[in-house]
Design a protein around this motif. Structure first.
Motif, PDB file in Angstrom:
ATOM      1  N   ALA A 187       0.665  -1.174   0.063  1.00  0.00           N
ATOM      2  CA  ALA A 187       0.035  -0.063   0.094  1.00  0.00           C
ATOM      3  C   ALA A 187       0.971   1.353  -0.029  1.00  0.00           C
ATOM      4  CB  ALA A 187      -0.957   0.144   1.194  1.00  0.00           C
ATOM      5  N   THR A 188       0.542   2.188  -0.937  1.00  0.00           N
ATOM      6  CA  THR A 188       1.076   3.705  -0.792  1.00  0.00           C
ATOM      7  C   THR A 188       0.250   4.660  -0.455  1.00  0.00           C
ATOM      8  OG1 THR A 188       0.763   4.501  -3.058  1.00  0.00           O
ATOM      9  CG2 THR A 188       2.518   2.475  -2.630  1.00  0.00           C
ATOM     10  N   GLY A 189       1.072   5.895   0.116  1.00  0.00           N
ATOM     11  CA  GLY A 189       0.127   6.849   0.617  1.00  0.00           C
ATOM     12  C   GLY A 189       0.433   7.479   1.726  1.00  0.00           C
ATOM     13  N   GLY A 190       0.400   8.703   1.913  1.00  0.00           N
ATOM     14  CA  GLY A 190       0.849   9.334   3.365  1.00  0.00           C
ATOM     15  C   GLY A 190       2.282   9.747   3.472  1.00  0.00           C
ATOM     16  N   LEU A 191       2.674   9.508   4.599  1.00  0.00           N
ATOM     17  CA  LEU A 191       1.848   9.887   5.812  1.00  0.00           C
ATOM     18  C   LEU A 191       1.378  11.186   6.093  1.00  0.00           C
ATOM     19  CD1 LEU A 191       4.001   7.422   8.086  1.00  0.00           C
ATOM     20  CD2 LEU A 191       2.182   6.939   6.873  1.00  0.00           C
ATOM     21  N   SER A 192       1.712  11.914   7.169  1.00  0.00           N
ATOM     22  CA  SER A 192       0.855  13.314   7.474  1.00  0.00           C
ATOM     23  C   SER A 192       1.579  14.077   6.501  1.00  0.00           C
ATOM     24  CB  SER A 192       1.178  13.659   8.978  1.00  0.00           C
ATOM     25  OG  SER A 192       2.712  13.779   8.880  1.00  0.00           O
ATOM     26  N   HIS A 193       0.576  15.100   5.842  1.00  0.00           N
ATOM     27  CA  HIS A 193       0.815  15.997   5.116  1.00  0.00           C
ATOM     28  C   HIS A 193      -0.140  16.843   4.717  1.00  0.00           C
ATOM     29  CE1 HIS A 193      -0.065  12.960   2.013  1.00  0.00           C
ATOM     30  NE2 HIS A 193      -0.125  13.580   0.966  1.00  0.00           N
ATOM     31  N   GLN A 194      -0.349  17.982   4.493  1.00  0.00           N
ATOM     32  CA  GLN A 194      -1.377  18.935   3.889  1.00  0.00           C
ATOM     33  C   GLN A 194      -0.453  20.026   3.089  1.00  0.00           C
ATOM     34  OE1 GLN A 194      -4.443  20.130   6.263  1.00  0.00           O
ATOM     35  NE2 GLN A 194      -4.763  22.043   5.323  1.00  0.00           N
ATOM     36  N   ILE A 195      -0.913  19.966   1.685  1.00  0.00           N
ATOM     37  CA  ILE A 195      -0.356  20.696   0.740  1.00  0.00           C
ATOM     38  C   ILE A 195      -1.150  21.992   0.384  1.00  0.00           C
ATOM     39  CG2 ILE A 195       1.187  18.965   0.109  1.00  0.00           C
ATOM     40  CD1 ILE A 195      -0.635  18.037  -2.155  1.00  0.00           C
ATOM     41  N   HIS A 196      -2.045  22.309   0.797  1.00  0.00           N
ATOM     42  CA  HIS A 196      -2.725  23.606   0.591  1.00  0.00           C
ATOM     43  C   HIS A 196      -3.577  24.058   1.819  1.00  0.00           C
ATOM     44  CE1 HIS A 196      -6.191  20.448   1.491  1.00  0.00           C
ATOM     45  NE2 HIS A 196      -6.929  21.528   1.620  1.00  0.00           N
ATOM     46  N   GLY A 197      -3.677  25.500   1.802  1.00  0.00           N
ATOM     47  CA  GLY A 197      -4.743  26.269   2.728  1.00  0.00           C
ATOM     48  C   GLY A 197      -3.695  26.508   3.724  1.00  0.00           C
ATOM     49  N   ASP A 198      -4.441  26.932   5.087  1.00  0.00           N
ATOM     50  CA  ASP A 198      -3.708  27.628   6.198  1.00  0.00           C
ATOM     51  C   ASP A 198      -2.608  26.627   6.676  1.00  0.00           C
ATOM     52  OD1 ASP A 198      -5.237  29.774   5.802  1.00  0.00           O
ATOM     53  OD2 ASP A 198      -6.676  29.378   7.320  1.00  0.00           O
ATOM     54  N   ASN A 199      -2.915  25.271   6.714  1.00  0.00           N
ATOM     55  CA  ASN A 199      -2.021  24.229   7.285  1.00  0.00           C
ATOM     56  C   ASN A 199      -1.073  23.778   6.434  1.00  0.00           C
ATOM     57  OD1 ASN A 199      -2.459  24.419   9.850  1.00  0.00           O
ATOM     58  ND2 ASN A 199      -3.711  22.692  10.037  1.00  0.00           N
ATOM     59  N   PHE A 200      -0.866  24.434   5.182  1.00  0.00           N
ATOM     60  CA  PHE A 200       0.177  24.074   4.265  1.00  0.00           C
ATOM     61  C   PHE A 200       1.482  23.728   5.072  1.00  0.00           C
ATOM     62  CE2 PHE A 200       3.601  24.911   1.488  1.00  0.00           C
ATOM     63  CZ  PHE A 200       3.218  23.972   0.441  1.00  0.00           C
ATOM     64  N   GLY A 201       2.144  22.622   4.595  1.00  0.00           N
ATOM     65  CA  GLY A 201       3.304  21.926   5.023  1.00  0.00           C
ATOM     66  C   GLY A 201       3.294  21.387   6.442  1.00  0.00           C
ATOM     67  N   PHE A 202       1.983  20.819   6.916  1.00  0.00           N
ATOM     68  CA  PHE A 202       1.809  20.489   8.153  1.00  0.00           C
ATOM     69  C   PHE A 202       2.215  19.181   8.052  1.00  0.00           C
ATOM     70  CE2 PHE A 202      -0.889  17.925  11.064  1.00  0.00           C
ATOM     71  CZ  PHE A 202      -0.529  18.596  12.239  1.00  0.00           C
TER      72      PHE A 202
END
Length: 280
Positions: free
Chosen positions: A185-200
């Protein structure tokens, strides 16, 4: 009876493909990451794995939002590499496992998973950022890709992904094929690449997730999308794809041996790698 050798969970990201193709494997910022995959590469070879079922999500390359399936699988003699905007990567076509693939599709349908069957499929970084790290580019292992929607509402639940994995595991257990199979399985882990939390990025949660996926996956199967998003960012809902991989092991395996575990968070996402060998 089929042979389920084990399972692999891995992050996927376009940056992995870029670094690999630019031959950055020995650069200080990438060397720990690429080195971590060598033991898994060696394990797959030593175990003489013949087929890999890869759970991933397509990033609007095979599918567009006007027709974006919940579950889809590729059943083809060969699959192409997707052009994600800079030309297709310079690899040979990926060999598929057609006979086993059709048998798996029939079994999943009997378990009431209505799969979209693709007899022509192009694979994007959801598969191809990881595959060259796991095996030589002569592709000695055949691939059955299974796409799961984690982009467009409504999404399948984590529990539904868990159930899909259990169905795959039952198929492997009962098939008359002698294929030696690994579920990845592929995907993740933690990340956010848009919005106010970009780079979280949340390394503490990422490592806790890998603990749970190994030892208490049922806890994750009962979680909601919001649970994943709160802890790992919007795009971290991809992490539930690992539940499909782990669900397959739950149907056939009494104990697990950890082949490799690695975590690294230098950029916009937490990179995780977990390889588990089935000990029956």
């Amino acid at each position: 009876m089929g042979h389920l050798i084990g399972a692999i969970g891995s992050s996927h990201a376009p940056s992995i493909s870029f670094a690999f193709d630019a031959k950055h494997q020995d650069r200080a910022e990438w060397k720990p990451f690429f080195d971590a995959y060598q033991p898994v590469h060696d394990w797959l070879k030593a175990q003489a794995v013949t087929t890999m079922i890869v759970i991933y999500n397509d990033h609007l390359n095979q599918f567009q939002f006007d027709a974006y399936p919940t579950f889809a699988m590729g059943i083809s003699q060969y699959m192409n590499i997707a052009d994600e905007g800079m030309g297709a990567r310079d690899f040979a076509k990926i060999p598929g496992a057609t006979t086993l693939g059709w048998d798996l599709a029939k079994s999943l349908l009997a378990d009431e998973f209505d799969m979209t069957i693709c007899q022509e499929m192009q694979l994007d970084h959801g598969v191809m950022s990881v595959l060259p790290l796991l095996m030589p580019s002569t592709w000695p292992i055949r691939i059955i890709p299974i796409h799961v929607n984690v982009l467009r509402e409504p999404l399948p639940t984590p529990h539904r992904c868990w159930a899909l994995g259990k169905s795959i595991g039952r198929f492997i257990k009962n098939t008359s094929s002698n294929e030696r199979i690994v579920v990845t399985a592929t995907g993740g882990l933690s990340h956010q690449i848009h919005g106010d939390n970009f780079g979280f990025v949340n390394p503490e949660w990422d490592n806790r997730f890998m603990d749970l996926i190994t030892h208490e996956p049922e806890v994750l199967a009962q979680a909601s999308h919001e649970d994943f998003i709160y802890r790992g960012g919007m795009e971290s809902v991809e992490m539930m794809l690992w539940l499909t991989m782990r669900g397959a092991l739950s149907e056939t395996t009494r104990s697990l041996k950890e082949v490799q575990r690695f975590y690294w968070a230098p950029m916009l996402t937490g990179y995780g790698l977990l390889a588990l060998e089935a000990e029956n």
